[in-house]
Design a protein around this motif. Structure first.
Motif, PDB file in Angstrom:
ATOM      1  N   THR A 135      53.139  30.743  38.766  1.00  0.00           N
ATOM      2  CA  THR A 135      53.188  32.201  38.867  1.00  0.00           C
ATOM      3  C   THR A 135      52.554  32.793  37.623  1.00  0.00           C
ATOM      4  O   THR A 135      52.965  32.474  36.502  1.00  0.00           O
ATOM      5  CB  THR A 135      54.644  32.693  38.992  1.00  0.00           C
ATOM      6  N   ALA A 136      51.552  33.627  37.825  1.00  0.00           N
ATOM      7  CA  ALA A 136      50.911  34.307  36.699  1.00  0.00           C
ATOM      8  C   ALA A 136      51.048  35.803  36.923  1.00  0.00           C
ATOM      9  O   ALA A 136      50.544  36.332  37.915  1.00  0.00           O
ATOM     10  CB  ALA A 136      49.444  33.905  36.601  1.00  0.00           C
ATOM     11  N   HIS A 137      51.731  36.469  35.988  1.00  0.00           N
ATOM     12  CA  HIS A 137      51.930  37.910  36.153  1.00  0.00           C
ATOM     13  C   HIS A 137      50.622  38.653  35.979  1.00  0.00           C
ATOM     14  O   HIS A 137      50.472  39.766  36.479  1.00  0.00           O
ATOM     15  CB  HIS A 137      52.986  38.412  35.165  1.00  0.00           C
ATOM     16  N   ASP A 138      49.707  38.064  35.273  1.00  0.00           N
ATOM     17  CA  ASP A 138      48.384  38.663  35.217  1.00  0.00           C
ATOM     18  C   ASP A 138      47.369  37.717  35.861  1.00  0.00           C
ATOM     19  O   ASP A 138      47.097  37.808  37.036  1.00  0.00           O
ATOM     20  CB  ASP A 138      48.004  39.007  33.775  1.00  0.00           C
ATOM     21  N   LYS A 139      46.889  36.748  35.105  1.00  0.00           N
ATOM     22  CA  LYS A 139      45.754  35.973  35.612  1.00  0.00           C
ATOM     23  C   LYS A 139      45.990  34.469  35.515  1.00  0.00           C
ATOM     24  O   LYS A 139      46.557  33.981  34.537  1.00  0.00           O
ATOM     25  CB  LYS A 139      44.503  36.345  34.795  1.00  0.00           C
ATOM     26  N   LEU A 140      45.527  33.777  36.542  1.00  0.00           N
ATOM     27  CA  LEU A 140      45.516  32.312  36.534  1.00  0.00           C
ATOM     28  C   LEU A 140      44.076  31.837  36.493  1.00  0.00           C
ATOM     29  O   LEU A 140      43.238  32.288  37.282  1.00  0.00           O
ATOM     30  CB  LEU A 140      46.197  31.761  37.795  1.00  0.00           C
ATOM     31  N   THR A 141      43.811  30.947  35.556  1.00  0.00           N
ATOM     32  CA  THR A 141      42.467  30.381  35.454  1.00  0.00           C
ATOM     33  C   THR A 141      42.544  28.872  35.639  1.00  0.00           C
ATOM     34  O   THR A 141      43.319  28.196  34.962  1.00  0.00           O
ATOM     35  CB  THR A 141      41.851  30.692  34.075  1.00  0.00           C
ATOM     36  N   LEU A 142      41.757  28.349  36.579  1.00  0.00           N
ATOM     37  CA  LEU A 142      41.643  26.899  36.741  1.00  0.00           C
ATOM     38  C   LEU A 142      40.315  26.470  36.133  1.00  0.00           C
ATOM     39  O   LEU A 142      39.258  26.837  36.634  1.00  0.00           O
ATOM     40  CB  LEU A 142      41.684  26.508  38.224  1.00  0.00           C
ATOM     41  N   GLY A 143      40.393  25.706  35.069  1.00  0.00           N
ATOM     42  CA  GLY A 143      39.185  25.203  34.421  1.00  0.00           C
ATOM     43  C   GLY A 143      38.513  24.146  35.270  1.00  0.00           C
ATOM     44  O   GLY A 143      39.059  23.685  36.283  1.00  0.00           O
ATOM     45  N   LYS A 144      37.341  23.721  34.855  1.00  0.00           N
ATOM     46  CA  LYS A 144      36.529  22.839  35.709  1.00  0.00           C
ATOM     47  C   LYS A 144      37.159  21.470  35.912  1.00  0.00           C
ATOM     48  O   LYS A 144      36.843  20.793  36.878  1.00  0.00           O
ATOM     49  CB  LYS A 144      35.111  22.712  35.151  1.00  0.00           C
ATOM     50  N   ASN A 145      38.039  21.063  35.017  1.00  0.00           N
ATOM     51  CA  ASN A 145      38.681  19.760  35.190  1.00  0.00           C
ATOM     52  C   ASN A 145      40.128  19.885  35.664  1.00  0.00           C
ATOM     53  O   ASN A 145      40.843  18.888  35.722  1.00  0.00           O
ATOM     54  CB  ASN A 145      38.638  18.971  33.881  1.00  0.00           C
ATOM     55  N   ALA A 146      40.537  21.091  35.988  1.00  0.00           N
ATOM     56  CA  ALA A 146      41.925  21.308  36.390  1.00  0.00           C
ATOM     57  C   ALA A 146      42.177  20.751  37.785  1.00  0.00           C
ATOM     58  O   ALA A 146      41.314  20.798  38.653  1.00  0.00           O
ATOM     59  CB  ALA A 146      42.237  22.799  36.369  1.00  0.00           C
ATOM     60  N   ARG A 147      43.385  20.227  37.972  1.00  0.00           N
ATOM     61  CA  ARG A 147      43.827  19.768  39.293  1.00  0.00           C
ATOM     62  C   ARG A 147      45.202  20.357  39.539  1.00  0.00           C
ATOM     63  O   ARG A 147      46.162  20.010  38.849  1.00  0.00           O
ATOM     64  CB  ARG A 147      43.894  18.243  39.356  1.00  0.00           C
ATOM     65  N   LEU A 148      45.293  21.235  40.517  1.00  0.00           N
ATOM     66  CA  LEU A 148      46.565  21.885  40.805  1.00  0.00           C
ATOM     67  C   LEU A 148      46.987  21.613  42.238  1.00  0.00           C
ATOM     68  O   LEU A 148      46.250  21.880  43.182  1.00  0.00           O
ATOM     69  CB  LEU A 148      46.434  23.399  40.578  1.00  0.00           C
ATOM     70  N   SER A 149      48.191  21.055  42.368  1.00  0.00           N
ATOM     71  CA  SER A 149      48.817  20.895  43.684  1.00  0.00           C
ATOM     72  C   SER A 149      50.077  21.736  43.691  1.00  0.00           C
ATOM     73  O   SER A 149      51.067  21.374  43.059  1.00  0.00           O
ATOM     74  CB  SER A 149      49.171  19.429  43.941  1.00  0.00           C
ATOM     75  N   ILE A 196      50.556  29.213  44.596  1.00  0.00           N
ATOM     76  CA  ILE A 196      50.180  30.108  43.515  1.00  0.00           C
ATOM     77  C   ILE A 196      50.562  31.530  43.871  1.00  0.00           C
ATOM     78  O   ILE A 196      50.324  31.980  44.987  1.00  0.00           O
ATOM     79  CB  ILE A 196      48.643  30.061  43.293  1.00  0.00           C
ATOM     80  N   VAL A 197      51.154  32.227  42.911  1.00  0.00           N
ATOM     81  CA  VAL A 197      51.363  33.668  43.044  1.00  0.00           C
ATOM     82  C   VAL A 197      50.727  34.311  41.820  1.00  0.00           C
ATOM     83  O   VAL A 197      51.133  34.024  40.687  1.00  0.00           O
ATOM     84  CB  VAL A 197      52.868  34.010  43.113  1.00  0.00           C
ATOM     85  N   VAL A 198      49.723  35.120  42.021  1.00  0.00           N
ATOM     86  CA  VAL A 198      48.968  35.678  40.897  1.00  0.00           C
ATOM     87  C   VAL A 198      48.541  37.114  41.183  1.00  0.00           C
ATOM     88  O   VAL A 198      48.520  37.566  42.320  1.00  0.00           O
ATOM     89  CB  VAL A 198      47.685  34.857  40.629  1.00  0.00           C
ATOM     90  N   ARG A 199      48.197  37.791  40.104  1.00  0.00           N
ATOM     91  CA  ARG A 199      47.568  39.100  40.263  1.00  0.00           C
ATOM     92  C   ARG A 199      46.049  38.925  40.288  1.00  0.00           C
ATOM     93  O   ARG A 199      45.358  39.530  41.083  1.00  0.00           O
ATOM     94  CB  ARG A 199      47.978  40.019  39.109  1.00  0.00           C
ATOM     95  N   ARG A 200      45.571  38.075  39.400  1.00  0.00           N
ATOM     96  CA  ARG A 200      44.130  37.791  39.371  1.00  0.00           C
ATOM     97  C   ARG A 200      43.939  36.281  39.331  1.00  0.00           C
ATOM     98  O   ARG A 200      44.761  35.555  38.783  1.00  0.00           O
ATOM     99  CB  ARG A 200      43.471  38.418  38.137  1.00  0.00           C
ATOM    100  N   LEU A 201      42.829  35.861  39.887  1.00  0.00           N
ATOM    101  CA  LEU A 201      42.577  34.413  39.993  1.00  0.00           C
ATOM    102  C   LEU A 201      41.130  34.106  39.673  1.00  0.00           C
ATOM    103  O   LEU A 201      40.218  34.785  40.143  1.00  0.00           O
ATOM    104  CB  LEU A 201      42.903  33.942  41.415  1.00  0.00           C
ATOM    105  N   GLN A 202      40.950  33.087  38.860  1.00  0.00           N
ATOM    106  CA  GLN A 202      39.596  32.586  38.606  1.00  0.00           C
ATOM    107  C   GLN A 202      39.618  31.076  38.734  1.00  0.00           C
ATOM    108  O   GLN A 202      40.441  30.399  38.109  1.00  0.00           O
ATOM    109  CB  GLN A 202      39.113  32.989  37.201  1.00  0.00           C
ATOM    110  N   ILE A 203      38.737  30.561  39.572  1.00  0.00           N
ATOM    111  CA  ILE A 203      38.637  29.114  39.738  1.00  0.00           C
ATOM    112  C   ILE A 203      37.219  28.693  39.383  1.00  0.00           C
ATOM    113  O   ILE A 203      36.258  29.143  40.002  1.00  0.00           O
ATOM    114  CB  ILE A 203      38.969  28.697  41.189  1.00  0.00           C
ATOM    115  N   ASP A 204      37.113  27.843  38.388  1.00  0.00           N
ATOM    116  CA  ASP A 204      35.796  27.369  37.984  1.00  0.00           C
ATOM    117  C   ASP A 204      35.356  26.215  38.869  1.00  0.00           C
ATOM    118  O   ASP A 204      36.188  25.444  39.372  1.00  0.00           O
ATOM    119  CB  ASP A 204      35.824  26.923  36.514  1.00  0.00           C
TER     120      ASP A 204
END
Lengths: 172, 135
Positions: B89-103, B106-114
């Motif tokens: 949960t990101a109250h503002d922004k969640l950023t997934l970097g290029k090597n990130a692995r998320l299972s 997600i609850v977010v206000r803003r999202l960036q996925i590289d």
């Protein structure tokens, strides 16, 4: 008006992507800002959407939702999906190999990633499903044949009983 | 966005044994550190090593590239570079970097996925309600 194309499973994928570019690059379809699609779309190649889509998108290459593009529905990209900073993708299941979501984009839905999750040869299988159903129908016929055979066996003993009666008559 | 930049570029200082960045507390883990359980923290977290359980912070969460996290994460800005399994949960922004692995969901206000990041889960966007962190 509803624009609908057949699912990829309904026809074998073209071995060589039908290129419309003179340079031999893969097929590319663009939906501009004033374009609108309601229904399903399957593209062998890349798809770029800056208009409005209400339905399902599937592409063997990349899908890019750019500009003020708005997509409501499932999206499957065998390669890459890009959701631009002013674009939105809402509500659908997203199956992609690679995913880029730019800051500012609106993005809601279930995401499934990874190459194993996407297997283009799979869609033909649902078409074969009616065949197993026909086999199931044939199965009840076999027990009926088996019931007929015992009936024939019962007839034979009757003839054996008749024969002794004739023999008795001859003796008298 | 201002807060996120402050974490990346802020100057660190040590007061009363606490590492602070721009006046906010920072809980900083190293690659060999292990956190198991529930952490509720008024500040930011730099997660590395292994984290299991539940982490709720008022500031930002930054998961390092070598980190292995199996936990519920909640923070203002959440930046993932490592492997995370669990709801984020990101109250503002969640950023997934290029090597990130998320299972995880997600609850977010803003999202960036590289490009290069891997995500498997359900994404919900919009204003994030503050969940009861005291439970």
């Amino acid at each position: 008006m509803t624009l609908s194309t057949k699912r990829p499973g309904s026809r074998p994928p073209t071995p060589i992507p039908a290129g419309n570019g003179s340079n031999g690059q893969r097929n590319s379809v663009v939906l501009g800002p004033r374009d609108r699609l309601v229904g399903q779309l399957y593209i062998e190649g890349n798809l770029r959407v800056s208009g409005t889509v209400d339905g399902e998108l599937e592409a063997t290459g990349d899908i890019e939702i750019a500009g003020g593009g708005k997509v409501s529905g499932a999206v499957t990209a065998y390669e890459r999906l890009v959701v631009g900073s002013q674009a939105s993708l809402i509500g659908g299941n997203v199956r992609v190999a690679r995913l880029t979501v730019e800051d500012g984009a609106t993005f809601t839905g279930k995401v499934t990633m990874g190459k194993p999750a996407i297997e283009p040869p799979k869609p033909p299988e649902p078409e074969r499903q009616p065949l197993p159903a026909a086999v199931v129908v044939a199965e009840p016929v076999k027990p009926i044949e088996q019931k007929v055979a015992p009936v024939q066996r019962k007839v034979a003993p009757i003839r054996q009983k008749v024969a002794p009666v004739q023999q008795k008559g001859k003796r008298r | 966005m201002d807060v996120q930049e402050a974490v990346a570029e802020g100057t660190a200082s040590v007061e009363n044994g606490e590492v602070k960045r721009d006046g906010r507390k920072q809980f900083s883990m190293g690659a060999g550190d292990i956190l198991e359980g529930k952490l509720i923290y008024d500040g930011s977290l730099h997660a590395d090593g292994r984290v299991e359980g539940e982490v709720r912070v008022s500031g930002n969460i930054d998961v390092a590239s070598g980190a292995n996290v199996k936990a519920l994460l909640e923070g203002a800005n959440v930046t993932l570079k490592g492997t995370v399994e669990g709801q984020v949960t990101a109250h503002d922004k969640l950023t997934l970097g290029k090597n990130a692995r998320l299972s995880g969901d997600i609850v977010v206000r803003r999202l960036q996925i590289d490009d290069g990041a891997t995500l498997n889960g359900h994404v919900r966007m919009g204003d994030v309600e503050h969940q009861a962190s005291g439970q």
